[in-house]
Design an enzyme around this catalytic site. Structure first.
Site, PDB file in Angstrom:
ATOM      1  N   SER A   5       1.419  -1.214  -0.284  1.00  0.00           N
ATOM      2  CA  SER A   5      -0.012   0.134   0.034  1.00  0.00           C
ATOM      3  C   SER A   5       0.605   1.051   0.167  1.00  0.00           C
ATOM      4  CB  SER A   5      -1.035   0.491   1.285  1.00  0.00           C
ATOM      5  OG  SER A   5      -1.629   1.147   1.764  1.00  0.00           O
TER       6      SER A   5
ATOM      7  N   TYR B  24      -1.458  -0.123   9.703  1.00  0.00           N
ATOM      8  CA  TYR B  24      -1.243  -0.842   8.888  1.00  0.00           C
ATOM      9  C   TYR B  24      -0.413   0.313   7.610  1.00  0.00           C
ATOM     10  CZ  TYR B  24      -3.499  -0.904   4.201  1.00  0.00           C
ATOM     11  OH  TYR B  24      -4.121  -1.281   2.771  1.00  0.00           O
TER      12      TYR B  24
END
Ligand SMILES: NC(=O)c1ccc[n+]([C@@H]2O[C@H](COP(=O)([O-])OP(=O)(O)OC[C@H]3O[C@@H](n4cnc5c(N)ncnc54)[C@H](O)[C@@H]3O)[C@@H](O)[C@H]2O)c1
Length: 251
Positions: free
Chosen positions: A140, A153
């Site tokens: 990501s 995350y």
């Protein structure tokens, strides 16, 4: 291409798009998901391409569960040749407020999940028989740039990049390429809950002027799964419309 692709988290969103794209390239598709009941449309779309498909229930965060799922896919469709480590979740929260259990859960699914799934395909991939095999990890931009209220995350996704580069070294001698795709803001269930204002702020930062679609990401995954990318390994391809940073974003 012939072969079998295992896609973790393949029931919905980006993983489902990967299933459709890889099926159209001729690969049989093994969907491995915590919630395979959501995979109905994807299974039908893949089957319509004339390739084999199955959906196995498993938790990527659990080593035994992943081993069992890979064995089930191999028994049904044949030995896996492509692994897409896509299953992931996020838990928002500033560092000083984030529940340690949430931090652990994100790491368990994103980072340990990729490890468990990769370990489960190892017996099939570590074969010096000249066959083209591929691992493709979904990272990501949060892992590259950082993102506010997304430390667990972002840390796990940055870990995915280190994992990608390390595995690329380890499995090169078996002819396995290992690459990552790092999406920006992509329209899926994961981002559906974003407030409209946050979403507008993000779009304003995307030079191409729109959010991404699961197909935008799947196209990059299909490239890494294809013969065309055979001399590319240990790389991270960002798919984000030119986004220069993700301050204000939590995807
Ligand atoms: N949507 C975005 O903007 C975006 C941006 C960058 C990266 N990503 C990454 O792309 C990947 C896919 O995201 P998405 O947006 O399609 O998400 P999604 O929530 O739409 O789909 C995720 C899928 O993973 C499955 N899953 C969740 N936990 C699991 C577990 N423990 N074991 C097996 N399956 C599990 C879910 O059931 C679901 O089918 C994730 O790794 C995510 O972090 C998404």
């Amino acid at each position: 291409v012939s072969g079998v692709a295992i896609i973790t988290g393949g029931a919905r969103g980006i993983g489902a798009a990967c299933g459709r794209w890889l099926a159209s390239d001729g690969l049989a598709i093994g969907i491995v998901d915590l919630d395979p009941s959501a995979a109905g449309d994807t299974v039908a779309a893949v089957r319509a391409q004339g390739v084999g498909v199955c959906a196995a229930e498993a938790d990527v965060g659990d080593a035994a569960s992943m081993e069992d799922a890979v064995a089930r896919v191999a028994a049904e469709l044949g030995a896996p040749t492509v692994l897409v480590n896509n299953a992931g979740i996020t838990r928002p929260g500033a560092v000083h407020k984030l529940d340690p259990d949430d931090w652990a859960l994100v790491n368990r699914i994103v980072l340990q999940g990729a490890f468990h799934a990769t370990r489960a395909v190892a017996p099939y991939f570590r074969e010096a028989d000249g066959a083209a095999r591929r691992v493709i990890n979904i990272a990501s931009v949060a892992g590259t740039f950082g993102a506010p209220a997304s430390s667990a995350y972002a840390a796990a996704k940055a870990g995915i990049v280190g994992f990608t580069r390390s595995l690329a070294f380890e499995w090169a001698r078996f002819g396995v390429t290992v690459n990552a795709v790092a999406p920006g803001f992509i329209e899926t269930d994961m981002t559906a809950g974003f407030p409209a204002q946050a979403r507008e702020r993000i779009v304003a930062r995307v030079p191409l002027g729109r959010v991404g679609t699961p197909d935008d990401v799947a196209a990059a995954v299909a490239f890494f799964a294809s013969a065309a990318s055979g001399y590319i390994t240990g790389q991270v391809l960002e798919v984000h419309g030119g986004l220069a940073d993700v301050a204000g974003a939590t995807a």
